[in-house]
Design a protein around this motif. Structure first.
Motif, short mmCIF file in Angstrom:
data_model
loop_
_atom_site.label_atom_id
_atom_site.label_comp_id
_atom_site.label_asym_id
_atom_site.label_seq_id
_atom_site.Cartn_x
_atom_site.Cartn_y
_atom_site.Cartn_z
N PRO A 153 0.92 -1.16 -0.16
CA PRO A 153 0.11 -0.27 -0.13
C PRO A 153 0.92 1.22 -0.04
N PRO A 154 0.40 2.29 -0.62
CA PRO A 154 1.35 3.47 -0.71
C PRO A 154 1.52 4.30 0.52
N ASP A 155 0.59 4.04 1.58
CA ASP A 155 0.86 4.64 2.74
C ASP A 155 1.53 4.00 4.04
N SER A 156 2.11 2.91 3.36
CA SER A 156 2.82 1.94 4.55
C SER A 156 4.29 2.28 4.76
N GLU A 157 4.82 1.97 5.87
CA GLU A 157 5.92 2.68 6.46
C GLU A 157 7.08 1.62 5.95
N TYR A 159 9.85 0.39 3.64
CA TYR A 159 10.65 1.00 2.61
C TYR A 159 11.24 -0.03 1.67
#
Length: 159
Positions: A153-157, A159
């Motif tokens: 998901p684009p908002d995940s932390e 990296y």
């Protein structure tokens, strides 16, 4: 040398008031006379114009010609004014090169009348209708694409 001095009739306040009233009356009479003369002069100057207008009113079709040569109308926009000038020039220059004077004059009158009927709103509506006709029609139902899931998901932390 003695300067000339005009004797005044005014000796007291009553004489002054009488002189003011006399001058106001004299000024009113002169204004009335000049306004009458101005009205008479205008009537004499406008008499030939009235005579010509009365003659023209007897000519059939004179109103149509008068409307063609009327000054700019209030509802004309820049496009109508440009077409009134440019359309006869283009027609006479490119399409009626070998035409006679009467044909050119008739085409000029008709093209100015047609240009007066056109304005930017009518031309823009005409262009939109032509564009609608030229654009391909949409066929069938519309294909709905699903969003592609890439896993993260684009908002995940992450990296």
């Amino acid at each position: 040398m003695e300067t000339m001095r005009k004797e005044s009739k005014i000796r007291n306040l009553d004489d002054l008031r009488l002189e003011i009233a006399r001058l106001k009356t004299l000024a009113k009479e002169q204004e009335d006379y000049l306004s009458d003369q101005y009205r008479l002069f205008n009537d004499k100057v406008s008499a030939p114009v009235r005579f010509i207008k009365s003659l023209i009113s007897w000519v059939p079709g004179a109103d149509i010609a008068k409307n063609l040569f009327a000054k700019g109308k209030k509802d004309e926009d820049w496009l109508s004014k440009a077409l009134r000038i440019g359309l006869p020039i283009v027609l006479n220059r490119f399409f009626l090169r070998r035409a006679g004077f009467l044909k050119r004059a008739l085409v000029t009158l008709l093209s100015q009348q047609a240009a007066g009927a056109l304005n930017k709103d009518r031309i823009s509506s005409l262009i939109s209708k032509v564009a609608e006709f030229v654009r391909p029609a949409k066929r069938g139902r519309r294909v709905v694409r699903k969003a592609v899931d890439y896993g993260i998901p684009p908002d995940s932390e992450t990296y």
